[in-house]
Scaffold this motif. Structure first.
Motif, PDB file in Angstrom:
ATOM      1  N   GLY A 147       0.775  -1.228   0.000  1.00  0.00           N
ATOM      2  CA  GLY A 147       0.000   0.000   0.000  1.00  0.00           C
ATOM      3  C   GLY A 147       0.806   1.277   0.000  1.00  0.00           C
ATOM      4  O   GLY A 147       0.245   2.373  -0.065  1.00  0.00           O
ATOM      5  N   VAL A 148       2.138   1.160   0.078  1.00  0.00           N
ATOM      6  CA  VAL A 148       2.990   2.349   0.102  1.00  0.00           C
ATOM      7  C   VAL A 148       3.365   2.721  -1.324  1.00  0.00           C
ATOM      8  O   VAL A 148       3.761   1.873  -2.117  1.00  0.00           O
ATOM      9  N   LYS A 149       3.257   3.983  -1.651  1.00  0.00           N
ATOM     10  CA  LYS A 149       3.384   4.422  -3.041  1.00  0.00           C
ATOM     11  C   LYS A 149       4.787   4.854  -3.437  1.00  0.00           C
ATOM     12  O   LYS A 149       5.260   4.540  -4.529  1.00  0.00           O
ATOM     13  N   ARG A 150       5.486   5.541  -2.547  1.00  0.00           N
ATOM     14  CA  ARG A 150       6.715   6.225  -2.963  1.00  0.00           C
ATOM     15  C   ARG A 150       7.969   5.526  -2.446  1.00  0.00           C
ATOM     16  O   ARG A 150       8.769   6.094  -1.704  1.00  0.00           O
ATOM     17  N   VAL A 151       8.141   4.279  -2.874  1.00  0.00           N
ATOM     18  CA  VAL A 151       9.329   3.507  -2.517  1.00  0.00           C
ATOM     19  C   VAL A 151      10.030   3.051  -3.793  1.00  0.00           C
ATOM     20  O   VAL A 151       9.424   2.425  -4.655  1.00  0.00           O
ATOM     21  N   ILE A 152      11.313   3.344  -3.897  1.00  0.00           N
ATOM     22  CA  ILE A 152      12.138   2.876  -5.010  1.00  0.00           C
ATOM     23  C   ILE A 152      13.010   1.742  -4.496  1.00  0.00           C
ATOM     24  O   ILE A 152      13.767   1.931  -3.528  1.00  0.00           O
ATOM     25  N   VAL A 153      12.907   0.571  -5.117  1.00  0.00           N
ATOM     26  CA  VAL A 153      13.749  -0.566  -4.720  1.00  0.00           C
ATOM     27  C   VAL A 153      14.631  -0.946  -5.908  1.00  0.00           C
ATOM     28  O   VAL A 153      14.130  -1.293  -6.976  1.00  0.00           O
ATOM     29  N   PHE A 154      15.928  -0.882  -5.690  1.00  0.00           N
ATOM     30  CA  PHE A 154      16.906  -1.166  -6.739  1.00  0.00           C
ATOM     31  C   PHE A 154      17.737  -2.363  -6.316  1.00  0.00           C
ATOM     32  O   PHE A 154      18.373  -2.352  -5.259  1.00  0.00           O
ATOM     33  N   ALA A 155      17.721  -3.409  -7.130  1.00  0.00           N
ATOM     34  CA  ALA A 155      18.476  -4.629  -6.850  1.00  0.00           C
ATOM     35  C   ALA A 155      19.785  -4.593  -7.623  1.00  0.00           C
ATOM     36  O   ALA A 155      19.783  -4.527  -8.855  1.00  0.00           O
ATOM     37  N   SER A 156      20.897  -4.648  -6.897  1.00  0.00           N
ATOM     38  CA  SER A 156      22.202  -4.633  -7.558  1.00  0.00           C
ATOM     39  C   SER A 156      23.254  -5.253  -6.647  1.00  0.00           C
ATOM     40  O   SER A 156      23.123  -5.228  -5.421  1.00  0.00           O
ATOM     41  N   GLY A 157      24.296  -5.817  -7.264  1.00  0.00           N
ATOM     42  CA  GLY A 157      25.370  -6.422  -6.490  1.00  0.00           C
ATOM     43  C   GLY A 157      24.943  -7.724  -5.843  1.00  0.00           C
ATOM     44  O   GLY A 157      23.765  -8.074  -5.802  1.00  0.00           O
ATOM     45  N   LYS A 158      25.926  -8.432  -5.302  1.00  0.00           N
ATOM     46  CA  LYS A 158      25.643  -9.724  -4.667  1.00  0.00           C
ATOM     47  C   LYS A 158      25.802  -9.683  -3.152  1.00  0.00           C
ATOM     48  O   LYS A 158      25.611 -10.697  -2.474  1.00  0.00           O
ATOM     49  N   ALA A 161      26.624  -4.694   0.986  1.00  0.00           N
ATOM     50  CA  ALA A 161      27.434  -3.489   0.771  1.00  0.00           C
ATOM     51  C   ALA A 161      27.286  -2.981  -0.660  1.00  0.00           C
ATOM     52  O   ALA A 161      27.130  -1.779  -0.898  1.00  0.00           O
ATOM     53  N   LYS A 162      27.308  -3.911  -1.621  1.00  0.00           N
ATOM     54  CA  LYS A 162      27.175  -3.495  -3.019  1.00  0.00           C
ATOM     55  C   LYS A 162      25.753  -3.026  -3.331  1.00  0.00           C
ATOM     56  O   LYS A 162      25.547  -2.152  -4.171  1.00  0.00           O
ATOM     57  N   ALA A 163      24.775  -3.614  -2.636  1.00  0.00           N
ATOM     58  CA  ALA A 163      23.395  -3.168  -2.818  1.00  0.00           C
ATOM     59  C   ALA A 163      23.226  -1.740  -2.306  1.00  0.00           C
ATOM     60  O   ALA A 163      22.538  -0.918  -2.930  1.00  0.00           O
ATOM     61  N   LEU A 164      23.861  -1.424  -1.175  1.00  0.00           N
ATOM     62  CA  LEU A 164      23.807  -0.065  -0.636  1.00  0.00           C
ATOM     63  C   LEU A 164      24.531   0.908  -1.557  1.00  0.00           C
ATOM     64  O   LEU A 164      24.057   2.030  -1.790  1.00  0.00           O
ATOM     65  N   PHE A 165      25.680   0.486  -2.086  1.00  0.00           N
ATOM     66  CA  PHE A 165      26.393   1.307  -3.062  1.00  0.00           C
ATOM     67  C   PHE A 165      25.480   1.596  -4.256  1.00  0.00           C
ATOM     68  O   PHE A 165      25.408   2.730  -4.733  1.00  0.00           O
ATOM     69  N   GLY A 166      24.784   0.563  -4.720  1.00  0.00           N
ATOM     70  CA  GLY A 166      23.896   0.718  -5.867  1.00  0.00           C
ATOM     71  C   GLY A 166      22.773   1.702  -5.613  1.00  0.00           C
ATOM     72  O   GLY A 166      22.414   2.493  -6.498  1.00  0.00           O
ATOM     73  N   ALA A 167      22.212   1.668  -4.410  1.00  0.00           N
ATOM     74  CA  ALA A 167      21.127   2.606  -4.075  1.00  0.00           C
ATOM     75  C   ALA A 167      21.627   4.042  -4.112  1.00  0.00           C
ATOM     76  O   ALA A 167      20.969   4.942  -4.665  1.00  0.00           O
ATOM     77  N   GLY A 168      22.804   4.272  -3.533  1.00  0.00           N
ATOM     78  CA  GLY A 168      23.372   5.611  -3.565  1.00  0.00           C
ATOM     79  C   GLY A 168      23.739   6.037  -4.972  1.00  0.00           C
ATOM     80  O   GLY A 168      23.531   7.190  -5.370  1.00  0.00           O
ATOM     81  N   ALA A 169      24.277   5.089  -5.751  1.00  0.00           N
ATOM     82  CA  ALA A 169      24.682   5.387  -7.122  1.00  0.00           C
ATOM     83  C   ALA A 169      23.488   5.723  -8.004  1.00  0.00           C
ATOM     84  O   ALA A 169      23.556   6.607  -8.860  1.00  0.00           O
ATOM     85  N   LEU A 170      22.383   5.007  -7.810  1.00  0.00           N
ATOM     86  CA  LEU A 170      21.172   5.266  -8.595  1.00  0.00           C
ATOM     87  C   LEU A 170      20.723   6.706  -8.437  1.00  0.00           C
ATOM     88  O   LEU A 170      20.451   7.406  -9.424  1.00  0.00           O
ATOM     89  N   ILE A 171      20.644   7.172  -7.194  1.00  0.00           N
ATOM     90  CA  ILE A 171      20.194   8.540  -6.954  1.00  0.00           C
ATOM     91  C   ILE A 171      21.245   9.550  -7.400  1.00  0.00           C
ATOM     92  O   ILE A 171      20.921  10.589  -7.984  1.00  0.00           O
ATOM     93  N   GLY A 172      22.512   9.236  -7.166  1.00  0.00           N
ATOM     94  CA  GLY A 172      23.567  10.134  -7.599  1.00  0.00           C
ATOM     95  C   GLY A 172      23.589  10.327  -9.101  1.00  0.00           C
ATOM     96  O   GLY A 172      23.830  11.428  -9.601  1.00  0.00           O
ATOM     97  N   ALA A 173      23.313   9.255  -9.834  1.00  0.00           N
ATOM     98  CA  ALA A 173      23.379   9.306 -11.295  1.00  0.00           C
ATOM     99  C   ALA A 173      22.152   9.948 -11.914  1.00  0.00           C
ATOM    100  O   ALA A 173      22.257  10.678 -12.905  1.00  0.00           O
TER     101      ALA A 173
END
Length: 342
Positions: A147-158, A161-173
């Motif tokens: 029911g929550v509308k404004r959530v972005i979930v990005f799957a990256s890395g294995k 730590a790499k998943a957290l890097f990916g989340a930051g990179a997505l927004i940075g890019a």
């Protein structure tokens, strides 16, 4: 609800039958002993203050690794309630937010629900793009955000730590690109590895409105660009831009004018200000262009003084302006029908 000093209230209602500053800034929420907020402009400064916080550093590294990241990274330290911290630091100039640390799984849901209540901004979550996550953790993860509308979930890395890097990179890019000028699908992100998930598992992620990083035709790119609710990020980000820009420009009009008279002249100034913003939104690609007129497909309506309640006039409150617009949308796939003549 947090309190921001403003004389303008903009409410957006989305009809869906089926540049203000900081629109690309990321906030990282982390637990600590003393509540605090601080803005960082380089990765080195973050490392000085959070040398032992590996999760926070992973997000910051991804964010600052991107060439066109937002002007700053905001770190919010909270000791108890993340909802209280979000309200307290809501006016710190961020559009996206994520949570790191031991309580992140629970607290990011609270954050997401808070932002949903505001009908603006985004919670961002990075998850590993692994077969284990898709086959054993995906369903329970998605259920937490029902029911929550404004959530972005990005799957990256294995790894986490790499998943957290990916989340930051997505927004940075992507977060700081001119709002309306891009879709979040097909985009390249520095330092993020493409997934080796099977097509079946990628489709399962997409069915649950989670996207990842893939290679198509030799080009590395984001596989989709939607939120967990199925709404596309660029559409909601465009709504946020319009709301924030109208608030900014109307506040500027009131603050820099000697007087906005409560008559046809004053009402016309307000109308013109909103129309200018919507024209800019059209030029940026947020609002659909009317094929017949070449103008943006939007309407601005005002109520005259004669039709305004006397109580509003006495209190100097003008509540008679409204507007609507049609989002431009984007093409994410193409089907071509060909014919062979023998």
């Amino acid at each position: 609800m947090s309190e921001i000093l403003s004389d303008i209230t903009v409410k957006l209602n989305v009809d869906q039958p089926s540049t203000p500053v900081n629109m690309g800034v990321l906030a990282i929420f982390t637990k600590g002993e003393t509540p605090d907020v601080k803005s960082y402009y380089t990765l080195g400064d973050v490392q000085e203050d959070f040398a032992q916080n590996t999760d926070l550093l992973a997000v910051a590294q991804g964010y600052f690794a991107q060439k066109y990241h937002g002007e700053k990274l905001v770190v919010i330290t909270y000791s108890e309630s993340i909802a209280a911290a979000t309200a307290a630091y809501y006016s710190e100039g961020w559009e996206f937010a994520t949570v790191v640390g031991e309580s992140a799984q629970e607290d990011v849901v609270t954050l997401a629900n808070y932002l949903d209540g505001q009908s603006e901004r985004f919670a961002v979550v990075g998850v590993p793009a692994t077969t284990e996550f898709v086959t054993t953790k995906l369903d329970s993860f998605v259920d937490r955000f029902e029911g929550v509308k404004r959530v972005i979930v990005f799957a990256s890395g294995k790894t986490e730590a790499k998943a957290l890097f990916g989340a930051g990179a997505l927004i940075g890019a992507l977060g700081n690109e001119q709002v309306g000028s891009i879709t979040w699908k097909f985009r390249q992100i520095g330092g993020v590895e493409t997934t080796d998930l099977s097509v079946t598992n990628i489709k399962k992620l997409h069915t649950n409105k989670i996207f990842t990083y893939v290679e198509k035709s030799g080009i590395q790119q984001t596989s989709e660009g939607f939120t967990l609710s199925g709404e596309f990020i660029d559409a909601l980000h465009g709504d946020d831009w319009i709301k924030a820009t109208i608030e900014t420009e109307l506040q500027k009009l009131l603050s820099t004018s000697r007087k906005i008279t409560f008559d046809a002249v004053g009402i016309a100034q307000i109308d013109a200000t909103v129309t200018t913003v919507l024209n800019q939104a059209t030029a940026n690609g947020i609002i659909l262009v009317n094929e017949e007129t070449g103008s943006g497909k939007f309407q601005v309506r005002t109520v005259s003084r004669a039709n305004t309640p006397q109580s509003d006039i006495a209190q100097r409150k003008y509540n008679g302006l409204s507007f609507n617009y049609t989002r431009s949308g984007a093409i994410h796939s193409v089907t071509v029908n060909g014919q062979i003549n023998l």
